[in-house]
Design a protein around this motif. Structure first.
Motif, mmCIF file in Angstrom:
data_model
loop_
_atom_site.group_PDB
_atom_site.id
_atom_site.type_symbol
_atom_site.label_atom_id
_atom_site.label_comp_id
_atom_site.label_asym_id
_atom_site.label_seq_id
_atom_site.Cartn_x
_atom_site.Cartn_y
_atom_site.Cartn_z
ATOM 1 N N ALA A 228 2.066 26.443 57.560
ATOM 2 C CA ALA A 228 1.519 26.028 56.406
ATOM 3 C C ALA A 228 -0.156 25.478 56.418
ATOM 4 C CB ALA A 228 2.314 24.789 55.883
ATOM 5 N N LYS A 229 -0.411 24.729 57.413
ATOM 6 C CA LYS A 229 -1.773 24.190 57.536
ATOM 7 C C LYS A 229 -2.680 25.496 57.824
ATOM 8 C CE LYS A 229 -0.187 19.887 59.584
ATOM 9 N NZ LYS A 229 -0.254 18.885 60.847
ATOM 10 N N GLN A 230 -2.188 26.437 58.449
ATOM 11 C CA GLN A 230 -3.174 27.701 58.639
ATOM 12 C C GLN A 230 -3.388 28.340 57.518
ATOM 13 O OE1 GLN A 230 -4.473 28.591 61.718
ATOM 14 N NE2 GLN A 230 -5.604 29.668 60.244
ATOM 15 N N PHE A 231 -2.257 28.467 56.601
ATOM 16 C CA PHE A 231 -2.484 29.086 55.327
ATOM 17 C C PHE A 231 -3.744 28.252 54.501
ATOM 18 C CE2 PHE A 231 1.850 31.488 55.121
ATOM 19 C CZ PHE A 231 1.289 32.414 56.023
ATOM 20 N N VAL A 232 -3.371 26.922 54.367
ATOM 21 C CA VAL A 232 -4.306 26.222 53.686
ATOM 22 C C VAL A 232 -5.814 26.458 54.272
ATOM 23 C CG1 VAL A 232 -4.910 23.924 53.166
ATOM 24 C CG2 VAL A 232 -2.673 24.517 53.066
ATOM 25 N N ALA A 233 -5.992 26.619 55.571
ATOM 26 C CA ALA A 233 -7.349 26.627 56.188
ATOM 27 C C ALA A 233 -8.016 27.989 55.775
ATOM 28 C CB ALA A 233 -7.274 26.425 57.808
ATOM 29 N N THR B 195 -0.834 20.804 51.324
ATOM 30 C CA THR B 195 -1.834 21.233 50.035
ATOM 31 C C THR B 195 -1.407 20.750 48.973
ATOM 32 O OG1 THR B 195 -3.407 22.656 49.004
ATOM 33 C CG2 THR B 195 -1.034 23.463 49.638
ATOM 34 N N SER B 196 -2.476 20.034 48.036
ATOM 35 C CA SER B 196 -1.959 19.864 46.654
ATOM 36 C C SER B 196 -2.959 20.488 45.809
ATOM 37 C CB SER B 196 -2.191 18.202 46.277
ATOM 38 O OG SER B 196 -3.368 17.828 46.700
ATOM 39 N N THR B 197 -3.762 21.460 46.353
ATOM 40 C CA THR B 197 -4.631 22.080 45.320
ATOM 41 C C THR B 197 -4.268 23.686 45.518
ATOM 42 O OG1 THR B 197 -6.025 22.333 47.341
ATOM 43 C CG2 THR B 197 -6.562 20.594 45.575
ATOM 44 N N ILE B 198 -3.888 24.262 46.462
ATOM 45 C CA ILE B 198 -3.609 25.890 46.654
ATOM 46 C C ILE B 198 -2.305 26.064 45.916
ATOM 47 C CG2 ILE B 198 -3.170 27.662 48.034
ATOM 48 C CD1 ILE B 198 -5.215 26.638 49.962
ATOM 49 N N PRO B 199 -2.207 26.916 44.896
ATOM 50 C CA PRO B 199 -1.162 27.084 44.254
ATOM 51 C C PRO B 199 0.348 27.548 45.225
ATOM 52 C CG PRO B 199 -2.698 28.084 43.041
ATOM 53 C CD PRO B 199 -3.262 27.810 44.310
ATOM 54 N N LEU B 200 1.281 26.696 45.311
ATOM 55 C CA LEU B 200 2.529 27.135 45.999
ATOM 56 C C LEU B 200 3.456 27.619 44.924
ATOM 57 C CD1 LEU B 200 4.551 26.967 48.296
ATOM 58 C CD2 LEU B 200 4.732 24.351 47.519
ATOM 59 N N VAL B 201 3.953 28.750 45.426
ATOM 60 C CA VAL B 201 5.101 29.256 44.699
ATOM 61 C C VAL B 201 6.361 29.448 45.459
ATOM 62 C CG1 VAL B 201 5.971 31.532 43.367
ATOM 63 C CG2 VAL B 201 3.584 30.569 43.069
ATOM 64 N N PHE B 202 7.359 28.542 45.389
ATOM 65 C CA PHE B 202 8.559 28.538 46.495
ATOM 66 C C PHE B 202 9.411 29.696 45.734
ATOM 67 C CE2 PHE B 202 9.401 24.987 43.402
ATOM 68 C CZ PHE B 202 10.315 25.475 42.773
ATOM 69 N N SER B 203 10.220 30.062 46.543
ATOM 70 C CA SER B 203 11.633 30.754 46.115
ATOM 71 C C SER B 203 12.707 30.488 47.197
ATOM 72 C CB SER B 203 11.204 32.390 46.219
ATOM 73 O OG SER B 203 11.934 33.348 45.696
ATOM 74 N N ALA B 204 13.727 30.759 46.600
ATOM 75 C CA ALA B 204 15.033 30.593 47.286
ATOM 76 C C ALA B 204 15.481 29.171 47.816
ATOM 77 C CB ALA B 204 15.341 31.514 48.600
ATOM 78 N N VAL B 205 15.321 28.188 46.776
ATOM 79 C CA VAL B 205 15.168 26.874 46.883
ATOM 80 C C VAL B 205 16.295 26.365 45.932
ATOM 81 C CG1 VAL B 205 14.170 24.631 46.742
ATOM 82 C CG2 VAL B 205 12.695 26.417 47.729
ATOM 83 N N THR B 206 17.358 25.725 46.388
ATOM 84 C CA THR B 206 18.569 25.354 45.874
ATOM 85 C C THR B 206 18.104 24.274 44.512
ATOM 86 O OG1 THR B 206 20.148 26.208 47.584
ATOM 87 C CG2 THR B 206 20.851 24.658 45.935
ATOM 88 N N ASP B 207 17.628 23.207 44.982
ATOM 89 C CA ASP B 207 17.447 22.320 44.093
ATOM 90 C C ASP B 207 15.838 21.673 44.376
ATOM 91 O OD1 ASP B 207 17.143 19.912 42.806
ATOM 92 O OD2 ASP B 207 19.448 19.282 43.045
ATOM 93 N N PRO B 208 14.867 22.133 43.940
ATOM 94 C CA PRO B 208 13.506 22.001 43.966
ATOM 95 C C PRO B 208 13.236 20.554 43.588
ATOM 96 C CG PRO B 208 13.853 23.565 42.147
ATOM 97 C CD PRO B 208 15.051 23.383 42.843
#
Length: 345
Positions: free
Chosen positions: A104-109, A130-143
């Motif tokens: 996660a930290k590498q992707f943000v960097a 990150t609170s700025t780069i768009p995050l799209v999760f998937s296969a999360v049971t209860d976000p």
């Protein structure tokens, strides 16, 4: 019956090109000093720029792999073709939450345009990074319970995505159709996965009023799955498995215990049937990936992640295996076999 009503309602999952020609044309243009030119896009039109999507999964197994494939296929259909108008960087955490945090930290960097996180632990790691780069999760049971979004209707933050939440009633009806005298359900799970602990809590709330006990068998690591299953021998009528990533990634070892102990495995991940489950009623993960890909495309085209509601599938698929049932000491009702989308021998 309730189960049949759900199957009738949800039925069989629906599976939901072109590359921007201007991008290729831009490659033939003479260099320019125009400050509004971005990667060959002229006049401030960034839609022609190469987009960078980073994808991470907590572990690799068939369901999560199908999500990733669905995302990439949908992006191609939306005009974002890998290697032409899209760069995709995929990293698996191999079941390790510390590794998920590092990814996660590498992707943000790397300043990805969008980060796709498949599985609750990976999504939580990216959300913490990150609170700025768009995050799209998937296969999360209860976000919501996983604290990824405050509501499914639009977070107002940088986070949205696709959930694989399942209604419990058809799952319970499936269990009782296979084991009519059901009294004790075993549940092998990873206590560190929020989605798994939520399912355990909800199963107990749903089954206890029906006079059915839930016996939990926690397993911290994939290597502990078989031992956890063996602790249920002689105590349960069946073992129910959710989309717990550690469990799914070690399903073959669970299958061996089920065969030896004659304890039927019933799953909510349809890919688990070809790996040993007697039956599964669940989400089509490739279709979930396609829907997730649509969300990613909307963000790449300029929409804000926080304005996009979380997607939840409205259809379930039934997969069954009479062969696995026989090996595990039970017989599937013919009516159930007739209802199945896939019958695996």
């Amino acid at each position: 019956m309730l189960y049949q009503n759900y199957v009738g309602r949800f039925g069989k999952a629906l599976l939901l090109g072109g590359v921007c020609a201007g991008l290729l044309a831009g490659c033939n243009q003479a260099p320019t000093d125009d400050p509004d030119t971005v990667d060959g896009a002229v006049g401030g039109d960034t839609s022609l720029a190469m987009k960078n999507v980073a994808i991470t999964a907590i572990v690799e197994h068939p369901a999560l792999d199908d999500v990733r494939k669905g995302v990439i296929d949908e992006l191609a259909e939306q005009g974002f073709t890998e290697g032409e108008s899209l760069t995709v960087n995929f990293q698996s955490a191999q079941g390790n939450t510390a590794t998920a945090g590092q990814i996660a930290k590498q992707f943000v960097a790397d300043e990805a345009d969008v980060i796709v996180a498949i599985g609750t632990p990976s999504a939580q790691s990216v959300a913490a990074a990150t609170s700025t780069i768009p995050l799209v999760f998937s296969a999360v049971t209860d976000p919501v319970e996983a604290k990824l979004v405050p509501t499914l209707d639009g977070s107002g933050t940088n986070v949205t995505g696709g959930s694989d939440a399942l209604p419990y009633e058809p799952q319970i009806e499936l269990m009782r159709q296979i084991i009519p005298s059901l009294k004790n359900v075993g549940y092998v799970y990873s206590p560190g996965e929020v989605n798994s602990t939520i399912i355990l809590k909800n199963l107990k709330e749903k089954l206890t009023p029906l006079g059915i006990n839930v016996l939990e068998a926690p397993a911290q690591r994939s290597n502990d799955i078989a031992m956890a299953a063996r602790s249920l021998e002689g105590k349960v009528d069946m073992i129910y498995t959710s989309t717990d990533n550690n469990v799914v990634s070690a399903y073959e070892s669970l299958y061996q215990v089920a065969k030896e102990s004659k304890i039927p495995l019933i799953a909510s991940d349809t890919s688990s049937v070809e790996r040993g489950a007697v039956a599964a009623l669940g989400v089509d993960y490739y279709s979930l990936g396609r829907e997730t890909g649509k969300i990613v495309a909307r963000i790449l085209n300029g929409e804000k992640a926080g304005d996009i509601p979380v997607y939840t599938p409205q259809m379930l698929n039934l997969y069954v295996s009479p062969k696995n049932a026989k090996e595990q000491g039970t017989t599937l009702p013919q009516a159930l076999i007739d209802e199945a989308k896939e019958v695996l021998e």
